[in-house]
Structure formats: structure tokens, C-alpha cells
Design an enzyme around this catalytic site. Structure first.
Site, PDB file in Angstrom:
ATOM      1  N   ARG A 189      42.086  -0.866  43.655  1.00  0.00           N
ATOM      2  CA  ARG A 189      40.953   0.041  43.810  1.00  0.00           C
ATOM      3  C   ARG A 189      41.215   1.026  44.930  1.00  0.00           C
ATOM      4  O   ARG A 189      41.526   0.642  46.052  1.00  0.00           O
ATOM      5  CB  ARG A 189      39.683  -0.775  44.118  1.00  0.00           C
ATOM      6  CG  ARG A 189      38.522   0.016  44.663  1.00  0.00           C
ATOM      7  CD  ARG A 189      37.672   0.601  43.568  1.00  0.00           C
ATOM      8  NE  ARG A 189      36.648   1.470  44.126  1.00  0.00           N
ATOM      9  CZ  ARG A 189      35.447   1.085  44.494  1.00  0.00           C
ATOM     10  NH1 ARG A 189      35.101  -0.171  44.336  1.00  0.00           N
ATOM     11  NH2 ARG A 189      34.575   1.941  44.982  1.00  0.00           N
ATOM     12  N   ARG A 232      36.313   2.241  38.145  1.00  0.00           N
ATOM     13  CA  ARG A 232      36.969   1.374  39.115  1.00  0.00           C
ATOM     14  C   ARG A 232      37.384   0.050  38.488  1.00  0.00           C
ATOM     15  O   ARG A 232      36.680  -0.494  37.634  1.00  0.00           O
ATOM     16  CB  ARG A 232      36.093   1.148  40.339  1.00  0.00           C
ATOM     17  CG  ARG A 232      34.792   0.487  40.065  1.00  0.00           C
ATOM     18  CD  ARG A 232      33.491   1.191  40.444  1.00  0.00           C
ATOM     19  NE  ARG A 232      33.454   2.555  40.818  1.00  0.00           N
ATOM     20  CZ  ARG A 232      32.892   3.001  41.942  1.00  0.00           C
ATOM     21  NH1 ARG A 232      32.354   2.177  42.787  1.00  0.00           N
ATOM     22  NH2 ARG A 232      32.843   4.275  42.208  1.00  0.00           N
ATOM     23  N   ASP A 241      34.574  -3.538  41.752  1.00  0.00           N
ATOM     24  CA  ASP A 241      33.606  -3.113  42.758  1.00  0.00           C
ATOM     25  C   ASP A 241      32.899  -4.354  43.281  1.00  0.00           C
ATOM     26  O   ASP A 241      32.395  -5.153  42.492  1.00  0.00           O
ATOM     27  CB  ASP A 241      32.585  -2.166  42.109  1.00  0.00           C
ATOM     28  CG  ASP A 241      31.746  -1.464  43.156  1.00  0.00           C
ATOM     29  OD1 ASP A 241      32.178  -0.405  43.619  1.00  0.00           O
ATOM     30  OD2 ASP A 241      30.678  -1.990  43.515  1.00  0.00           O
ATOM     31  N   ASP A 254      29.967  -5.381  46.125  1.00  0.00           N
ATOM     32  CA  ASP A 254      28.967  -4.842  47.056  1.00  0.00           C
ATOM     33  C   ASP A 254      28.108  -5.974  47.620  1.00  0.00           C
ATOM     34  O   ASP A 254      27.642  -6.828  46.849  1.00  0.00           O
ATOM     35  CB  ASP A 254      28.002  -3.891  46.322  1.00  0.00           C
ATOM     36  CG  ASP A 254      28.651  -2.575  45.944  1.00  0.00           C
ATOM     37  OD1 ASP A 254      29.417  -2.035  46.761  1.00  0.00           O
ATOM     38  OD2 ASP A 254      28.401  -2.096  44.828  1.00  0.00           O
TER      39      ASP A 254
HETATM   40  O1  GSY Z   1      27.988   0.775  42.419  1.00  0.00           O
HETATM   41  C1  GSY Z   1      28.762   0.012  41.614  1.00  0.00           C
HETATM   42  C2  GSY Z   1      29.703   0.797  40.765  1.00  0.00           C
HETATM   43  N1  GSY Z   1      29.012   1.500  39.681  1.00  0.00           N
HETATM   44  C3  GSY Z   1      28.496   0.955  38.558  1.00  0.00           C
HETATM   45  C4  GSY Z   1      28.401  -0.362  38.077  1.00  0.00           C
HETATM   46  O2  GSY Z   1      28.850  -1.348  38.685  1.00  0.00           O
HETATM   47  N2  GSY Z   1      27.760  -0.512  36.863  1.00  0.00           N
HETATM   48  C5  GSY Z   1      27.263   0.542  36.171  1.00  0.00           C
HETATM   49  N3  GSY Z   1      26.686   0.307  35.009  1.00  0.00           N
HETATM   50  N4  GSY Z   1      27.349   1.811  36.619  1.00  0.00           N
HETATM   51  C6  GSY Z   1      27.946   2.005  37.799  1.00  0.00           C
HETATM   52  N5  GSY Z   1      28.144   3.159  38.457  1.00  0.00           N
HETATM   53  C7  GSY Z   1      28.779   2.826  39.578  1.00  0.00           C
HETATM   54  S1  GSY Z   1      29.257   3.980  40.775  1.00  0.00           S
END
Ligand code: GSY
Length: 167
Positions: free
Chosen positions: A81, A90, A93, A95
């Protein structure tokens, strides 16, 4: 209790979520105690990118929020990443969504996650794990926040796909 959002939308998404959960749980300072169901979710932000798999992990840790964040960033980079495009695709991710009742607003570290209350891809799996949990800032339950989004067709639980937790 600490909750971590996990997501991927590139490569073998299922394998990535499973491997990352294992790597996290293998750390001596971290125990993954529960995992939500896995959801397939429409991308938020940049919409012209592949669908994500998302889940939420409940963990115990002796690490501070900052040390936990550093650990998550190191795991993300193991999966190749690079934080290039803010809302882009990505491989992995991770968080911090909630760190107990802590409210933290520091450079690079905001807890509760600032978008937690508005994202179905986080709320739906978190609601699986702890519907009664109160958002430390808003004071509303995760179930209330989830229901407030209304019927959300952007997230679909994948029946029969569960992250395995092994120490
Ligand atoms: O913030 C997390 C990354 N992310 C995601 C995600 O994990 N899932 C979905 N559905 N949309 C996302 N957009 C981002 S940026």
C-alpha cells in the site's frame, strides 16, 4: 474496546483480509477477539474503482492509539500500500475506528474515525459486533447510526465468508 476497519479492493481481497487479520493477531501486544461478517461494498469517494471487501475487527491491545496506528501503517505497507490517491484503490486499508471512549484529534490520528457515523461500509459490520455501543462524540448507538442511513444498497453481507481468528 478497540475497533479496526479493514478493507481491500485490489488483488485477492479475501486473502488479503484474512492474511492481515492473522498478522495483526500474531503481534504479541494485540489480540483480535472478534471479526464481523465480510461485506462487499460500493466504493465511496472515487466511485470509478473496484468494489471493496470490508469488515470490522474487535481487538485488545496494550499499545497506545498512536503505536497501534503505526503498527497498522506498517502492515498496510507490507501489502504494497502506498498512500498516493486519497480516495483511490488500495490493496489494504486499516483504520482505527474507536479506541474505547477516547477522543483524539492529532495530526494523522483522529479517533473516533471522523467518517465512522456516515459510512455504511463501516457501520454495518460494526453493528454486527456491537449494536449498543455508543459513539463517544455523538452519544448515539451504532444501531441508531446504521438505521439513520436508511436502506443502503451499497453494502452486501457475503454469507458464509468469515475471517478466521487464530493465535
Ligand atoms: O476509508 C477506507 C477506504 N475506502 C473505502 C472502503 O474501505 N470501502 C468502500 N466501500 N469505499 C471506500 N472508499 C475508501 S477511500
Amino acid at each position: 474496546m478497540i475497533y479496526i476497519g479493514i478493507g481491500a479492493n485490489l488483488g485477492d481481497r479475501e486473502k488479503t483480509l484474512q492474511k492481515a487479520t492473522g498478522i495483526l493477531n500474531a503481534k504479541p501486544e494485540i489480540a483480535v477477539v472478534a471479526a464481523s461478517a465480510v461485506y462487499e461494498t460500493a466504493p465511496i469517494g472515487v466511485t470509478d474503482q473496484p468494489y471493496f471487501l470490508n469488515a470490522v475487527l474487535q481487538v485488545h491491545t496494550s499499545l497506545s492509539a498512536r503505536s497501534l496506528l503505526n503498527c497498522l501503517l506498517a502492515i498496510e505497507s507490507k501489502f504494497g500500500r502506498i498512500r498516493e490517491t486519497r480516495w483511490g484503490p488500495r490493496t489494504l486499508d486499516l483504520d482505527i475506528l474507536l479506541y474505547g471512549d477516547a477522543i483524539i484529534d492529532q495530526p494523522g490520528l483522529q479517533v473516533p474515525h471522523p467518517h465512522l457515523h456516515e459510512r455504511a461500509f463501516v457501520l454495518a459490520p460494526l453493528c454486527d459486533l456491537k449494536p449498543d455501543l455508543k459513539h463517544p462524540v455523538l452519544g448515539q448507538s451504532i444501531q441508531f447510526l446504521t438505521e439513520s442511513l436508511g436502506m443502503d444498497l451499497s453494502v452486501r453481507k457475503i454469507e458464509g465468508l468469515n475471517l478466521i481468528i487464530e493465535k
